[in-house]
Structure formats: structure tokens, C-alpha cells
Design an enzyme around this catalytic site. Structure first.
Site, mmCIF file in Angstrom:
data_model
loop_
_atom_site.group_PDB
_atom_site.id
_atom_site.type_symbol
_atom_site.label_atom_id
_atom_site.label_comp_id
_atom_site.label_asym_id
_atom_site.label_seq_id
_atom_site.Cartn_x
_atom_site.Cartn_y
_atom_site.Cartn_z
ATOM 1 N N ASP A 56 0.549 -1.256 0.043
ATOM 2 C CA ASP A 56 0.045 0.058 0.104
ATOM 3 C C ASP A 56 0.749 1.246 -0.087
ATOM 4 O O ASP A 56 1.928 1.211 0.474
ATOM 5 C CB ASP A 56 -1.079 0.160 1.045
ATOM 6 C CG ASP A 56 -0.333 -0.647 2.538
ATOM 7 O OD1 ASP A 56 0.778 -0.595 2.644
ATOM 8 O OD2 ASP A 56 -1.328 -0.837 3.433
ATOM 9 N N GLU A 112 -5.999 3.352 3.301
ATOM 10 C CA GLU A 112 -6.354 4.088 4.725
ATOM 11 C C GLU A 112 -7.957 4.634 4.554
ATOM 12 O O GLU A 112 -8.475 4.744 5.552
ATOM 13 C CB GLU A 112 -5.358 4.964 5.222
ATOM 14 C CG GLU A 112 -3.993 4.547 5.494
ATOM 15 C CD GLU A 112 -3.983 3.867 6.552
ATOM 16 O OE1 GLU A 112 -4.887 3.811 7.318
ATOM 17 O OE2 GLU A 112 -2.985 3.155 7.033
#
Length: 372
Positions: A69, A128
């Protein structure tokens, strides 16, 4: 890449954290690094602010995926680093700068010494929030190179450097954001009977919402409803016309999160009648549980036997990760990487030990070579 290179890359990435689907600088930086190491065996595609890097194997029979990520968090950094975030109010407080650096290191090694099978490195945006995994794996770009198996890592501040941890089955919970907006009627504090007080309504809602877990769900199913933020009113002598609650729902069973939402909506209808108000609900980002397939956890554990990396069994956690959406479609696993930080994830002073960068790169490369 040397240890010095890894430190430099991590620190350069640490300075440019960006929020979900806004990772333009990050994407540009990663593409430049990938271009420096690319050969004829490498193909690159972009998807929104994400990147897919395909490394052709020498005699492929399958494709192995590794996901990193790339986004940061809306947190004001308080580390005092000389390489602190240059984006005020944004920080790599969840270790994604580590994840990206490790992915680049493993990519570099597999370009220099390819394995038999194809390998896909996935630099995914918006972990997120609002969640980049689900739309990314549905994209034309990803489907063209869809892996047969996939894995990922996450830094663990509480574990020592040199240690990794995972487990078969549930690792992370199902999660959902929760936003509730109350609308009533404001008024003077001296005349409460002429107003509809949303401070009172929202306060009572917080208390009642806790009974969903304690009285509506099977006590053997792990579930949490947490209201972490509450806002109402503007001045001490006026009755609040509006209120806002922000929180999270987390469950160890996929079916339980559906039940929690159903119960919340029943509660909302009752409160709208009881307090003569309007309540709007938004569940924000929703992440499916991270469930590791035992076969791949065991292969990972075995792959580390001839290294200096120590494997320990993990416990399931109520943390959330959109990598669960990838594991829902593709078999694989996720593991924790020890980074020995005195401050935890999402903390403004998170300080992972950079010695863990080479450990993470070795763990990723070793596993890929063992199965590819």
C-alpha cells in the site's frame, strides 16, 4: 539495493505522504525508481495513482502477487526527524513508506535474478480510505495480470526487528466506518421545551449503541462498536440543533457486521421518533476480513527456516485492512514484520527501526523464490 539505498528510499518516501487516491508525487517517485531497474522482463501499468509491475519468469506456470500500500494518513507528524513529512497534516504513520521500500527492494532482486514463475508487484493506493483494493482488483489492468496467489506484509511496532508473525485463518477483522448526523431544533438554554436537543439525543444514542454488542450479538462472536468522536453545539447557553458521531464497527464474523448495521438502523428509527429528529447514517469505508490460507502460511514459515528471520504465531486482531478484499478473491496470506517502535500504528511519533527494511525484503524475496 544496499541497506543505505533502502534507508534513503524510505526517508524520501516518508517526506511525501499523500492521502488515498491523491498519491501523485508518490506514484511519480515509484515509477522513476522502477524505471531505473527495469529490463526487458518488466512491464509496467498504472491504475489511477497505483502501479502494477509484472516481472516475467523464466518458465512460468503461475503468477505470484505481492501487494504494497502507498498512501499516508491525515496526521500531523511529531517525530522530530530531519526527514519528517513535508506535507503538513499528512504522515506515513502506518508504515507504508516501509512497505513501498521493501517492495522496491524485492522487485530489484527479482529483476536481477528472476524466478521460474511470473511475479506481480502491486503498489496499491487508498488503503487507509476509502479503500483501493476492491476497485483495483476489478480493474482491466489488474485482471490482465491477475495473480494465482497473493501476499502482503504490515509493520508491527510491538515486535522486535528480525521477527515476523502470521497465522492461518482470521488475522484482521471486518471493519466499517460509522458517521451519524443528528438534526433537531436549536433554542435558548432557558427554554428546552421549545427545542429538540441533539446533544441529549446523541449522548443517549452512544449509550444505547453499546447494547447492540452486549445484547444483540452472539457473545462468542467478537464485535466492537466504538464512537470515537462526538460534536454538538456552539455555545454553552444554547441548545444544540445538530450533533455528529463518528466511530467504527469491527467484527470477527462477516455476518455480524451486517447484523450490527441492521440493529443500528432500528435504533436510528426509534431515536428519530423519540427525539423528533432526523438522523443520517454513512458507513464510509468497509473492509472485508483478512483470512489467511493455511497452505501459504505454512509455505512462508518453511521458507524462512534457513534464514536468520524468526517466525512466531500471531493472534487475530480487530485491526482492519483492505487487503482482505484481495484475499477474498485470490488465495494467500498477510504477515506482520517486526519494527520495534516505542510508538504504535497511527501515532504521530511512530518510529520504526530501519534495520527491519532489509529483513522485510529478505522475507518477501525468500518466500517468492521458495514457491516460484
Amino acid at each position: 539495493m544496499t541497506a543505505i539505498d533502502l534507508q534513503t528510499i524510505r526517508r524520501e518516501l516518508h517526506q511525501i505522504p499523500e492521502l488515498g487516491f491523491r498519491e501523485e508525487k508518490t506514484q511519480k517517485y515509484l515509477l522513476a525508481k522502477i524505471q531505473e531497474m527495469a529490463t526487458g522482463r518488466v512491464e509496467v501499468k498504472t491504475w489511477r495513482t497505483g502501479i502494477l509491475v509484472h516481472v516475467s519468469g523464466t518458465n512460468p506456470t503461475k503468477r505470484i502477487g505481492f501487494r504494497s500500500d502507498i498512501d499516508g494518513l491525515p496526521i500531523l507528524e511529531d517525530t522530530g526527524f530531519d526527514f519528517a513529512s513535508t506535507h503538513k497534516g499528512q504522515m506515513h504513520a502506518c508504515g507504508h513508506d516501509f512497505h513501498m521500500t521493501i517492495a522496491l527492494a524485492a522487485l530489484n532482486r527479482l529483476i536481477e535474478q528472476p524466478v521460474k514463475d511470473d511475479v506481480l508487484f502491486i503498489f496499491q493506493p487508498a488503503e487507509e480510505g476509502p479503500g483501493g483494493a476492491k476497485p483495483m482488483i476489478a480493474s482491466e489492468e489488474f485482471l490482465a495480470w491477475k495473480p494465482d496467489t497473493i501476499f502482503a506484509l504490515h509493520i508491527a511496532p510491538e515486535l522486535p526487528v528480525g521477527q515476523v508473525s502470521s497465522k492461518p485463518g482470521l488475522l484482521f477483522a471486518n471493519t466499517s466506518e460509522l458517521f451519524l448526523d443528528f438534526k433537531g431544533l436549536g433554542g435558548h438554554a432557558a427554554y428546552p421545551h421549545l427545542a429538540k436537543d441533539m446533544t441529549v439525543a446523541a449522548s443517549n444514542f452512544v449509550v444505547q449503541a453499546q447494547q447492540i454488542v452486549s445484547r444483540r450479538l452472539n457473545p462468542l462472536d467478537g464485535s466492537v462498536v466504538t464512537i470515537g468522536k462526538m460534536e454538538s453545539g456552539f455555545v454553552q447557553n444554547a441548545i444544540a440543533e445538530t450533533a455528529r458521531l463518528e466511530g467504527t464497527i469491527r467484527t470477527t464474523e462477516a455476518s455480524s457486521i451486517i447484523l450490527v448495521k441492521e440493529e443500528l438502523e432500528k435504533l436510528i428509527k426509534g431515536f428519530e421518533i423519540a427525539y423528533d429528529c432526523q438522523i443520517d447514517v454513512d458507513y464510509g469505508a468497509n473492509y472485508y476480513q483478512v483470512v489467511n490460507e493455511e497452505k501459504y502460511v505454512e509455505l512462508f514459515k518453511t521458507s524462512l527456516e534457513n534464514t536468520d528471520i524468526t517466525y512466531v504465531e500471531a493472534s487475530a486482531a480487530m485491526t482492519g485492512e483492505d487487503f482482505g478484499d484481495m484475499l477474498k478473491e485470490i488465495p494467500g496470506f498477510m504477515f506482520w514484520l517486526g519494527v520495534n517502535s516505542p510508538y504504535g500504528l497511527h501515532h504521530a511519533k511512530l518510529n520504526p527501526d530501519e534495520a527491519a527494511l532489509s529483513v522485510g525484503a529478505e522475507a518477501v524475496e525468500t518466500y517468492i523464490r521458495s514457491i516460484g
